[in-house]
Design a protein around this motif. Structure first.
Motif, PDB file in Angstrom:
ATOM      1  N   GLY A 211       0.826  -1.196   0.000  1.00 45.86           N
ATOM      2  CA  GLY A 211       0.000   0.000   0.000  1.00 45.86           C
ATOM      3  C   GLY A 211       0.855   1.238   0.000  1.00 45.86           C
ATOM      4  O   GLY A 211       2.087   1.164   0.054  1.00 45.86           O
ATOM      5  N   GLU A 212       0.211   2.395  -0.055  1.00 45.70           N
ATOM      6  CA  GLU A 212       0.928   3.649   0.077  1.00 45.70           C
ATOM      7  C   GLU A 212       1.523   3.745   1.480  1.00 45.70           C
ATOM      8  O   GLU A 212       1.014   3.140   2.425  1.00 45.70           O
ATOM      9  N   ALA A 213       2.595   4.522   1.605  1.00 47.43           N
ATOM     10  CA  ALA A 213       3.346   4.530   2.862  1.00 47.43           C
ATOM     11  C   ALA A 213       2.496   4.983   4.049  1.00 47.43           C
ATOM     12  O   ALA A 213       2.567   4.374   5.130  1.00 47.43           O
ATOM     13  N   GLU A 214       1.685   6.030   3.884  1.00 45.58           N
ATOM     14  CA  GLU A 214       0.908   6.541   5.024  1.00 45.58           C
ATOM     15  C   GLU A 214      -0.103   5.521   5.543  1.00 45.58           C
ATOM     16  O   GLU A 214      -0.081   5.182   6.735  1.00 45.58           O
ATOM     17  N   PRO A 215      -0.994   4.999   4.703  1.00 44.11           N
ATOM     18  CA  PRO A 215      -1.938   4.010   5.244  1.00 44.11           C
ATOM     19  C   PRO A 215      -1.257   2.738   5.724  1.00 44.11           C
ATOM     20  O   PRO A 215      -1.732   2.100   6.674  1.00 44.11           O
ATOM     21  N   LEU A 216      -0.137   2.367   5.109  1.00 44.35           N
ATOM     22  CA  LEU A 216       0.586   1.179   5.558  1.00 44.35           C
ATOM     23  C   LEU A 216       1.146   1.404   6.954  1.00 44.35           C
ATOM     24  O   LEU A 216       1.058   0.518   7.819  1.00 44.35           O
ATOM     25  N   LEU A 217       1.729   2.570   7.195  1.00 39.00           N
ATOM     26  CA  LEU A 217       2.252   2.877   8.523  1.00 39.00           C
ATOM     27  C   LEU A 217       1.149   2.830   9.563  1.00 39.00           C
ATOM     28  O   LEU A 217       1.306   2.204  10.632  1.00 39.00           O
ATOM     29  N   LEU A 218       0.027   3.480   9.290  1.00 47.37           N
ATOM     30  CA  LEU A 218      -1.061   3.513  10.256  1.00 47.37           C
ATOM     31  C   LEU A 218      -1.647   2.128  10.477  1.00 47.37           C
ATOM     32  O   LEU A 218      -2.015   1.773  11.605  1.00 47.37           O
ATOM     33  N   TRP A 219      -1.696   1.317   9.448  1.00 45.21           N
ATOM     34  CA  TRP A 219      -2.184  -0.059   9.594  1.00 45.21           C
ATOM     35  C   TRP A 219      -1.241  -0.870  10.472  1.00 45.21           C
ATOM     36  O   TRP A 219      -1.693  -1.632  11.343  1.00 45.21           O
ATOM     37  N   LEU A 220       0.055  -0.710  10.279  1.00 42.35           N
ATOM     38  CA  LEU A 220       1.022  -1.447  11.089  1.00 42.35           C
ATOM     39  C   LEU A 220       0.884  -1.089  12.564  1.00 42.35           C
ATOM     40  O   LEU A 220       1.096  -1.950  13.440  1.00 42.35           O
ATOM     41  N   TRP A 221       0.516   0.154  12.861  1.00 41.78           N
ATOM     42  CA  TRP A 221       0.322   0.590  14.237  1.00 41.78           C
ATOM     43  C   TRP A 221      -1.127   0.414  14.695  1.00 41.78           C
ATOM     44  O   TRP A 221      -1.521   0.971  15.718  1.00 41.78           O
ATOM     45  N   ASN A 222      -1.919  -0.334  13.954  1.00 42.25           N
ATOM     46  CA  ASN A 222      -3.321  -0.567  14.300  1.00 42.25           C
ATOM     47  C   ASN A 222      -4.116   0.738  14.360  1.00 42.25           C
ATOM     48  O   ASN A 222      -5.042   0.882  15.151  1.00 42.25           O
ATOM     49  N   ARG A 223      -3.747   1.677  13.513  1.00 44.28           N
ATOM     50  CA  ARG A 223      -4.506   2.917  13.369  1.00 44.28           C
ATOM     51  C   ARG A 223      -5.310   2.914  12.068  1.00 44.28           C
ATOM     52  O   ARG A 223      -5.843   3.946  11.672  1.00 44.28           O
ATOM     53  N   GLY A 224      -5.379   1.814  11.392  1.00 41.58           N
ATOM     54  CA  GLY A 224      -6.126   1.695  10.144  1.00 41.58           C
ATOM     55  C   GLY A 224      -6.661   0.294   9.993  1.00 41.58           C
ATOM     56  O   GLY A 224      -6.196  -0.648  10.660  1.00 41.58           O
ATOM     57  N   GLY A 225      -7.639   0.137   9.118  1.00 45.80           N
ATOM     58  CA  GLY A 225      -8.242  -1.165   8.899  1.00 45.80           C
ATOM     59  C   GLY A 225      -7.635  -1.894   7.712  1.00 45.80           C
ATOM     60  O   GLY A 225      -6.868  -1.328   6.924  1.00 45.80           O
ATOM     61  N   ASP A 226      -8.007  -3.171   7.571  1.00 50.57           N
ATOM     62  CA  ASP A 226      -7.478  -3.972   6.472  1.00 50.57           C
ATOM     63  C   ASP A 226      -7.836  -3.397   5.110  1.00 50.57           C
ATOM     64  O   ASP A 226      -7.127  -3.628   4.129  1.00 50.57           O
ATOM     65  N   GLY A 227      -8.930  -2.640   5.050  1.00 51.53           N
ATOM     66  CA  GLY A 227      -9.321  -2.042   3.779  1.00 51.53           C
ATOM     67  C   GLY A 227      -8.407  -0.922   3.316  1.00 51.53           C
ATOM     68  O   GLY A 227      -8.488  -0.494   2.165  1.00 51.53           O
ATOM     69  N   ASP A 228      -7.513  -0.471   4.197  1.00 52.72           N
ATOM     70  CA  ASP A 228      -6.609   0.623   3.848  1.00 52.72           C
ATOM     71  C   ASP A 228      -5.332   0.155   3.155  1.00 52.72           C
ATOM     72  O   ASP A 228      -4.555   0.975   2.657  1.00 52.72           O
ATOM     73  N   VAL A 229      -5.090  -1.160   3.181  1.00 50.76           N
ATOM     74  CA  VAL A 229      -3.912  -1.735   2.528  1.00 50.76           C
ATOM     75  C   VAL A 229      -4.367  -2.904   1.661  1.00 50.76           C
ATOM     76  O   VAL A 229      -5.526  -3.312   1.698  1.00 50.76           O
ATOM     77  N   HIS A 230      -3.443  -3.423   0.871  1.00 48.95           N
ATOM     78  CA  HIS A 230      -3.752  -4.562   0.009  1.00 48.95           C
ATOM     79  C   HIS A 230      -3.150  -5.823   0.623  1.00 48.95           C
ATOM     80  O   HIS A 230      -1.940  -5.882   0.874  1.00 48.95           O
TER      81      HIS A 230
END
Length: 250
Positions: A211-230
């Motif tokens: 994914g893009e760096a921003e949503p990937l970072l937030l997803w890794l820190w549990n600040r985003g959902g699975d729909g934000d990355v591939h």
């Protein structure tokens, strides 16, 4: 990333964090930090700043808090941010400082760590305030992805293996790839820890997180959902990675 650029990010994200704290009710819940209010979040960041300032001043981990922390969280936040940034200004990034990463015992380690700590909690504060979440700069987000993978997951799984419980007792040793833009890493769990290596592409392995760096970072820190990355590939391997990165960032 160069340290002057990290300090630029720290300045910007602290300003945004503070603005969000002021805009929010102190008792407002922080959706990304269960059981924390905005006041709790603010106090936590202030204490982190004070602790890292002491790590630089003493070149050792402080055995106790050096002073009573102000009861007003915003006062504490302002006071200890000023001390932290003054410490950074008074030292070279190569000067010695006690850190939890044995290979890097320098002030520069804390410059990077505090820039990334601040942007993560800035997002928390903006979510709690109910306003829009400001973008994370792409270069900072990329650096943050690398930090989560190589330090918190790779180094952390060796240094603090107890935090991973039974996840590394008999892990699936197949390779998973993480990819953003032209950067990629391979991740492989072993009983001795999680091996994280830079890769030429994200095509290696039986599963891929991209994914893009921003949503990937937030997803890794549990600040985003699975729909934000591939997410693609073997589901069991993806589930294992989810459990590992959650343990690494708790």
């Amino acid at each position: 990333m160069e340290h002057p650029r990290l300090l630029e990010h720290l300045t910007r994200d602290f300003s945004l964090l503070r603005a969000a704290v002021v805009a929010a009710e102190p008792t407002a819940p922080v959706p990304t930090c269960p059981k924390w209010s905005v006041a709790d979040l603010t106090r936590h960041v202030a204490q982190v700043y004070l602790h890292k300032t002491e790590c630089i001043r003493l070149n050792a981990f402080p055995e106790a808090w050096p002073e009573d922390i102000p009861s007003d969280p915003l006062t504490a936040l302002d006071r200890y941010y000023e001390r932290l940034t003054s410490a950074f200004a008074e030292h070279s990034p190569t000067d010695p400082a006690a850190t939890w990463h044995e290979p890097d015992q320098t002030v520069g380690f804390w410059i990077r760590r505090m820039a990334l700590e601040t942007v993560t909690h800035r997002v928390d504060a903006e979510l709690a305030a109910g306003g829009p979440v400001s973008p994370v700069a792409s270069d900072l987000a990329l650096d943050g992805v690398d930090e989560v993978l190589t330090l918190f997951l790779g180094y952390g799984s060796i240094r603090w293996d107890d935090d991973f419980g039974s996840l590394l007792e008999a892990p699936d040793p197949r390779t998973l790839s993480v990819s953003t833009g032209h950067h990629a890493w391979t991740v492989r769990a072993t009983p001795a820890g999680v091996e994280v290596r830079e890769a030429a592409t994200g095509l290696d392995g039986e599963a891929l997180v991209s994914g893009e760096a921003e949503p990937l970072l937030l997803w890794l820190w549990n600040r985003g959902g699975d729909g934000d990355v591939h997410l693609s590939g073997d589901q069991a391997l993806l589930d294992q990675f989810h459990a590992l990165r959650t343990a690494a960032t708790q």
